[in-house]
Design a protein around this motif. Structure first.
Motif, PDB file in Angstrom:
ATOM      1  N   TRP A   1      71.463  86.806  -6.839  1.00 40.34           N
ATOM      2  CA  TRP A   1      71.263  88.243  -7.038  1.00 40.34           C
ATOM      3  C   TRP A   1      71.715  89.013  -5.803  1.00 40.34           C
ATOM      4  CZ3 TRP A   1      68.722  92.245  -4.716  1.00 40.34           C
ATOM      5  CH2 TRP A   1      68.672  93.425  -5.445  1.00 40.34           C
ATOM      6  N   VAL A   2      71.330  88.551  -4.610  1.00 34.58           N
ATOM      7  CA  VAL A   2      71.717  89.242  -3.374  1.00 34.58           C
ATOM      8  C   VAL A   2      73.228  89.246  -3.230  1.00 34.58           C
ATOM      9  CG1 VAL A   2      71.634  89.126  -0.848  1.00 34.58           C
ATOM     10  CG2 VAL A   2      69.556  88.815  -2.170  1.00 34.58           C
TER      11      VAL A   2
ATOM     12  N   HIS B   1      62.709  75.985  -6.846  1.00 35.15           N
ATOM     13  CA  HIS B   1      64.101  75.790  -6.410  1.00 35.15           C
ATOM     14  C   HIS B   1      65.013  76.791  -7.096  1.00 35.15           C
ATOM     15  CE1 HIS B   1      67.965  73.955  -5.511  1.00 35.15           C
ATOM     16  NE2 HIS B   1      68.226  74.001  -6.802  1.00 35.15           N
ATOM     17  N   TRP B   2      64.889  76.928  -8.410  1.00 35.74           N
ATOM     18  CA  TRP B   2      65.765  77.843  -9.136  1.00 35.74           C
ATOM     19  C   TRP B   2      65.439  79.293  -8.832  1.00 35.74           C
ATOM     20  CZ3 TRP B   2      70.308  76.707 -10.418  1.00 35.74           C
ATOM     21  CH2 TRP B   2      70.627  75.389 -10.691  1.00 35.74           C
ATOM     22  N   GLY B   3      64.188  79.594  -8.459  1.00 40.01           N
ATOM     23  CA  GLY B   3      63.849  80.948  -8.028  1.00 40.01           C
ATOM     24  C   GLY B   3      64.624  81.329  -6.774  1.00 40.01           C
TER      25      GLY B   3
ATOM     26  N   GLN C   1      56.791  72.850 -11.214  1.00 40.70           N
ATOM     27  CA  GLN C   1      56.622  73.912 -10.221  1.00 40.70           C
ATOM     28  C   GLN C   1      57.717  73.834  -9.157  1.00 40.70           C
ATOM     29  OE1 GLN C   1      52.663  72.952  -8.929  1.00 40.70           O
ATOM     30  NE2 GLN C   1      51.687  74.408 -10.320  1.00 40.70           N
ATOM     31  N   ILE C   2      58.032  72.624  -8.722  1.00 37.79           N
ATOM     32  CA  ILE C   2      59.055  72.441  -7.691  1.00 37.79           C
ATOM     33  C   ILE C   2      60.421  72.872  -8.222  1.00 37.79           C
ATOM     34  CG2 ILE C   2      60.302  70.692  -6.356  1.00 37.79           C
ATOM     35  CD1 ILE C   2      57.550  69.222  -6.125  1.00 37.79           C
TER      36      ILE C   2
END
Length: 111
Positions: free
Chosen positions: A46-47, A37-39, A32-33
């Protein structure tokens, strides 16, 4: 961590390895961590690509690519800090290019 990806009907699977100082006794929590992090990393990319067209940048001489990446990150942080205009980062960037008063507001951090 095993990652599955589906693209155009084709499923691929790969094993990813991570080095971390986190406790590995709870692999589900560790996964999950890593995903969180990669999210964040993917969202930042993307921005930068959407607002600054970063993927099309071709600075390759010496340290120019790293230097321009730093400039884009600084610009992104300045644009995010500007709260008076309720529009997206790309629109703020374009507006700053068209309006010197707005550009100064961003650069000086004034309201």
């Amino acid at each position: 961590m095993t990652a599955k990806r589906e693209c155009k009907g084709k499923v691929t699977e790969e094993t990813r390895y991570f080095i971390s100082s986190l406790d590995a006794t709870d692999p589900k929590r560790l996964g999950q961590i890593v995903r969180a992090h990669w999210g964040i990393e993917n969202n930042l990319h993307w921005v930068l690509d959407y607002a600054f067209d970063e993927d099309k940048q071709r600075a390759r001489i010496g340290n120019s690519d790293a230097n321009m990446a730093i400039v884009r990150h600084i610009a992104l942080n300045l644009l995010k800090a500007e709260k008076t205009s309720k529009v997206g980062i790309k629109t703020k960037r374009l507006k700053a290019g068209w309006n010197e008063t707005y550009l100064l507001k961003i650069l000086l951090g004034t309201s």
